[in-house]
Each structure stands twice: as structure tokens, then as C-alpha cells.
Write a protein that holds these residues in place. Structure first.
Motif, short mmCIF file in Angstrom:
data_model
loop_
_atom_site.label_atom_id
_atom_site.label_comp_id
_atom_site.label_asym_id
_atom_site.label_seq_id
_atom_site.Cartn_x
_atom_site.Cartn_y
_atom_site.Cartn_z
N THR A 63 20.64 -24.54 54.71
CA THR A 63 19.63 -23.69 54.06
C THR A 63 19.21 -22.51 54.93
OG1 THR A 63 17.89 -25.17 54.84
CG2 THR A 63 18.73 -25.53 52.62
N PHE A 75 24.53 -29.63 47.06
CA PHE A 75 23.91 -30.09 45.82
C PHE A 75 24.81 -31.06 45.05
CE2 PHE A 75 21.25 -26.17 46.30
CZ PHE A 75 20.03 -26.83 46.38
N SER A 78 24.69 -34.39 46.85
CA SER A 78 23.37 -35.00 46.65
C SER A 78 23.25 -35.57 45.24
CB SER A 78 22.27 -33.97 46.88
OG SER A 78 22.31 -33.47 48.20
N ALA A 79 23.66 -34.77 44.23
CA ALA A 79 23.57 -35.23 42.84
C ALA A 79 24.47 -36.43 42.59
CB ALA A 79 23.94 -34.08 41.89
#
Length: 588
Positions: A63, A75, A78-79
Motif C-alpha cells: 500500500t 485483494f 485476501s478474498a
């Protein structure tokens, strides 16, 4: 379980880990399924911990650099991990629920089987509602303890351990704050647990009292209406529910201390981690490390909260378990000896110096002796409460005598195999219980191997086939509410047929036709004489005109057999039997 009434609490049991060990045998049967659940939950825990590390890495590296491709991968990973966790959760819950239901079934089966073999004395001295609650609600409470509770406790402890390891690796200073909170909670719970266990006993006792009274009230509802006792019964009900409510409120007070303490301490610790991390340790530790420790703290405290909440369930389950084990430990006093006798009996009966009393109460039969030969028709008469029905119950060995011996075909009744004995001794009782089932299945109750055709032929022989066919669906008519839609005489007729279908060698008729009109009784007696001519038949009757043709009449009074002989012999003596018969001569 001590003998008590619906308004008397049962004696509290003592906590013992041996009881828990006994309960765990029910989960051993499903150890493969439980191990699978264990490893699934372990996978969920590890994925969750790794996820926190990914978040830490993402904040500290990806980030800050805002690399688009790296953010997309971050992402997606993570998902994906979250989807996997949800799927594993669902699979684990399904498996655990199935095991839980299986354990409930096993536990109830054992309890139900044991209850069936307990002596009649056990049920004579205990409110039936207090027995039923053990078979229903208590069993389900215990299954939660030895399946969900057991597995969940192990898994929560594992989650705490793994999370603690990750926390120590990440930052030991912030980990110490969490451990301080655990120490505070442990002190609080050690204080409240003993109190909650005592209060939980009170709740169970009050609930058991209510169940006992509900059962008694429903069974006696007709009597309640006859004597207009509804208002008084409501007052008793209100006092029992008030006692339960009071006990429950006391328990909730200490239960609230538990969950509120857990919430306060856990939230305080998490606030302290972020506050100390940001204001005192940053930038010596990274922001990602602080966020990760906050995440770990949440994952650490969730199982802690669950464990302390499980403590309440554990207390409830253990009090239920102790009641169930108390029932399972109730000795089966009426049981087979080693190498029991299994043989076809002829029907010779002998009582020799028999003494019997219920529950160390007053003596019912005092040193009585008599003999009955195979095929004889014997009548037992006497005043109410003289022990006539007791003799019938002793022949079927529903109770064991205190002294003396009972012989059938010169073999002590205690040496017979119980199934063999009761298959050949049938009792037509005063109060006839019909099950909520078809007439045909009720008639088959004592002889399930008999065919429908054989039953119909028997009913034809005693001229009751046409009567049964008058019901809505004939033999397939379902008797609702245990046959309460029938008259007492109709219930007695069906029960009479059921006893005959069992084809016993010894037939005991305890006021078997007392609720049947005289005309129908005479018709039936004439028809069944051929069916029972080779059976030893014992008739207990208040209507003496029905037993004048008996081979032997036993007159019981003052706990003893006062007179023995046939009708004419006893009339000639002009003793007690003569007086009793003469007082009923208007019935002849």
C-alpha cells in the motif's frame, strides 16, 4: 434420585471429572468425524492467522508503494482466503451437528433402555415428570457438552495457543498487555463459577418440580374438573414458576458478571494495544505490526470470550449429566440370575412364607403360603387394600419379595429368565392402557408375530369381531389419546382380547370385567371357557358372583390368607367369605 414430591427439591449432586469421562465414551464412537472437524477448524485458524500476516505485509509494503498489480493480487488472495474460510466453516458445522444429533440419540437410547428395566418400585416412588425431563431436555444439554462443547473447547484452546505464538513472534511487549487481561478474567471467573454451579442446581430442581406438577396435573385433569380445582392448581403452578423465576434471576446476575467482565477486559486490552502501540512504541515498530497485533488481539479474545461463555454451558451440562448418570446408576433390582431357566411352564404356583412390603413401608403380605395346581381356576378375594393385586404383580415378578419364596413348577421365580417368565404369565390389570395406534396393533402388543387373520379368527370365536368392525375403520381404527374416546368397558374388552392373544400359561384377571355390563360379561365368559380351559387362571374380583365356580378361593384379610376352599366349602364355614358374599347376594 431420592424419593420426593413435585414440591421437594432433589438432592444436589457433586462435581466429579469421572462423570465427564463417562460421558466422553459417547463421543469416542465418532472419533473419526470429530478428528475431521478438529483438522478443519485447525485449517480455519491457520488461514486466519496467515491472513493477518498478509494484511501486515500489505500495509507495510504494497500500500505504501501503491503498485497496482501487487494491490490486485493482494485483494484476490485476501478474498480467496475469506471464501475458503466460509466454506470450511459451513462444512465443519454440518459435520459437528450430525455428530451432535447422533450422540443425543445414543444417550437417549441408553437412558430409555435402562428405564425400561428398572423395577416398578422405581416408578412408584418418583414423580414421572422428573424422570421424563432427564430423557428429554437433560440429554440434549449433555450432548452439547461432549460434542460441540468438547471440540469447541479444544479448538478454542488451540486457537488461543497459535494466536499467542504469532503475537509473541510479532511483538512481545503488546502480547504482555493481553496476558494481563487474561489473569484478571481468570480471577473473576474462579469467584463466580462455584456460585453459578450451585444456582444452576437450583434452576434444574425448580424446572424438574414444574415438570413433575405439569405431568401430574395433565394426568388428573378430569378429576380437576370434577372437583373444580382449577383455581387452586393455578396457585400451585404460580408458586412453582415463581420459584423457578427467582432461581433463574439469581443465576443470570452472576452470568452477566461473566460476559460483561469478558467484554470490558477484552475491549480495554485492545484499546491499550492500539494506544500504547501508536503513542509509545511507534515508530520503533511499524504501523503494520500495530494493526496485526490488533487483529491478533481480536482473534485471541474471541476464543477467550467463547471459552468463558462455554463455562456457563459446561456448568449447565454437568448438572444435567449428573442427573442422567444418577438414573443410569440406579440399580436394576429385578434382573436375571446367572444361567437363568428358560423353559415352557406348566402353571403350578406356590407361595411359601412370603413377606412383602413396598419401600420399607407397612407390610402388605405377612408370611402367606398357598399352592395352585396347573389348570386350576383360582379366585382371590378380600377387602380393598388387602394385597390381592400385589399377589398378581409378584407372580409376574414386577417386584421382588422381602422374605420367603415363590415357585412356578417347583422352580424359584427368581431363577427364571424374565422374558421367558413374562411371555407365559399375562395380567389383565384394573387400569388398561391402550396405545395411540390402530386397534390391530394394540391387540398385537404382546405377540407381534401373530397374523391379522389369527387375531380376527380369535375375535370371531368370542363374538367380538362384529363389534370391532363397527368402529370407523374396523381393526385399522386409530385409538387417539390412548383410547380415551372409548368407554371404560370398551377399553376393557380390547385389553381382554389382547391378553388372550398373548396365549399365556398363567392368566391373571385383575378385575378384568368390572367395567363390562353383566350380559356382555356372561357372553364372553361362556365363549372363552374353551380358550382358557388348560391355563392356570387367577381371578381377582370384588363381584363375587363371577367366581363361584372357581376351583379354589383365597380370602385375604389382615395381610394373611384367612380362608381357603371352594365356594360351597367357604359358605358352609360361615366365616369372613360367607359374610362378604352374603352382603352381595343381591348381585347373584
Amino acid at each position: 434420585m431420592r424419593v420426593n414430591k413435585y414440591d421437594v427439591d432433589e438432592k444436589n449432586t457433586n462435581f466429579s471429572l469421572k462423570n465427564l469421562k463417562r460421558a466422553l465414551k459417547y463421543s469416542k464412537k465418532y472419533k473419526k468425524q470429530l478428528l475431521l472437524v478438529f483438522f478443519i477448524h485447525l485449517s480455519i485458524t491457520l488461514i486466519s492467522l496467515i491472513y493477518a500476516k498478509i494484511i501486515q505485509y500489505g500495509i507495510d509494503n504494497i500500500t505504501t508503494k501503491m503498485i497496482f498489480e501487487s494491490l490486485v493480487k493482494f485483494f484476490i488472495i485476501s478474498a480467496s482466503l475469506q471464501v475458503v474460510v466460509v466454506l470450511l466453516h459451513n462444512f465443519r458445522n454440518k459435520k459437528l451437528t450430525k455428530v451432535n444429533e447422533n450422540v443425543i440419540e445414543d444417550l437417549k437410547n441408553d437412558l430409555f433402555t435402562h428405564l425400561q428395566y428398572l423395577s416398578s418400585n422405581y416408578y412408584d416412588t418418583r414423580p414421572h415428570g422428573k424422570i421424563l425431563v432427564r430423557l428429554t431436555e437433560y440429554s440434549e444439554n449433555v450432548s452439547t457438552l461432549i460434542t460441540n462443547g468438547l471440540i469447541d473447547t479444544i479448538l478454542q484452546l488451540l486457537s488461543i495457543t497459535l494466536t499467542l505464538i504469532f503475537m509473541i513472534i510479532t511483538n512481545i511487549s503488546l502480547t504482555l498487555i493481553t496476558l494481563l487481561g487474561v489473569i484478571i478474567l481468570t480471577i473473576i471467573f474462579s469467584f463466580t463459577t462455584k456460585i453459578k454451579r450451585k444456582l444452576k442446581h437450583q434452576i434444574n430442581n425448580k424446572k424438574s418440580n414444574m415438570n413433575a406438577y405439569f405431568y401430574e396435573t395433565i394426568k388428573g385433569l378430569d378429576t380437576t374438573k370434577i372437583f373444580n380445582r382449577s383455581y387452586e392448581n393455578e396457585k400451585i403452578h404460580d408458586s412453582l414458576t415463581d420459584a423457578f423465576f427467582e432461581a433463574y434471576c439469581k443465576y443470570i446476575k452472576y452470568s452477566n458478571i461473566s460476559w460483561s467482565s469478558t467484554a470490558i477486559v477484552s475491549n480495554t486490552v485492545q484499546i491499550a494495544i492500539y494506544t500504547i502501540g501508536i503513542f509509545y512504541l511507534f515508530p520503533s515498530i511499524t504501523l503494520g505490526t500495530i494493526v496485526a497485533m490488533g487483529s491478533y488481539s481480536t482473534r485471541f479474545w474471541n476464543p477467550i470470550k467463547n471459552l468463558f461463555l462455554r463455562m456457563d454451558e459446561f456448568i449447565e451440562s454437568m448438572t444435567s449429566l449428573e442427573r442422567i448418570l444418577e438414573t443410569l446408576d440406579e440399580p436394576i433390582t429385578i434382573k436375571n440370575n446367572e444361567n437363568p431357566v428358560k423353559k415352557e411352564i406348566e402353571g403350578n404356583i406356590e407361595f411359601k412364607d412370603v413377606v412383602f412390603q413396598y419401600n420399607d413401608d407397612k407390610i402388605i403380605l405377612d408370611n402367606i403360603s398357598f399352592k395352585i395346581k396347573q389348570g386350576q381356576k383360582v379366585a382371590i378375594v378380600g377387602e380393598t387394600g388387602s394385597g390381592k393385586t400385589t399377589i398378581a404383580n409378584l407372580i409376574a415378578r414386577f417386584y421382588d419379595i422381602n422374605k420367603g419364596n415363590i415357585y412356578i413348577d417347583n422352580t424359584d421365580i427368581k431363577d427364571y429368565d424374565l422374558n421367558c417368565l413374562r411371555r407365559q404369565v399375562s395380567i389383565m390389570q384394573q387400569d388398561n392402557y391402550l396405545f395411540t395406534d390402530t386397534i390391530m396393533n394394540n391387540l398385537k402388543y404382546g405377540n407381534i408375530n401373530i397374523s391379522d387373520k389369527e387375531i380376527i379368527n380369535l375375535c370371531k370365536k368370542i363374538d367380538l369381531d362384529d363389534w370391532i368392525k363397527e368402529f370407523a375403520n374396523g381393526y385399522e381404527t386409530v385409538l387417539e389419546n390412548h383410547g380415551n374416546t372409548l368407554s371404560d368397558g370398551e377399553k376393557q374388552l380390547l385389553s381382554y382380547i389382547r391378553v388372550l392373544i398373548n396365549d399365556p400359561k398363567i392368566l391373571v384377571l385383575d378385575e378384568a370385567t368390572s367395567k363390562i355390563d353383566v350380559r356382555t360379561e356372561n357372553l364372553i365368559q361362556n365363549k372363552i371357557n374353551n380358550l382358557i380351559k388348560d391355563k392356570t387362571t387367577i381371578t381377582i374380583a370384588h363381584r363375587l358372583s363371577t367366581i363361584v365356580n372357581s376351583d379354589i378361593i383365597l380370602f385375604i384379610k389382615d395381610k394373611k390368607i384367612l380362608e381357603i376352599g371352594n365356594h360351597q366349602e367357604l359358605m358352609n364355614k360361615k366365616g369372613e367369605y360367607y359374610k362378604l358374599f352374603s352382603s352381595q347376594d343381591n348381585l347373584i
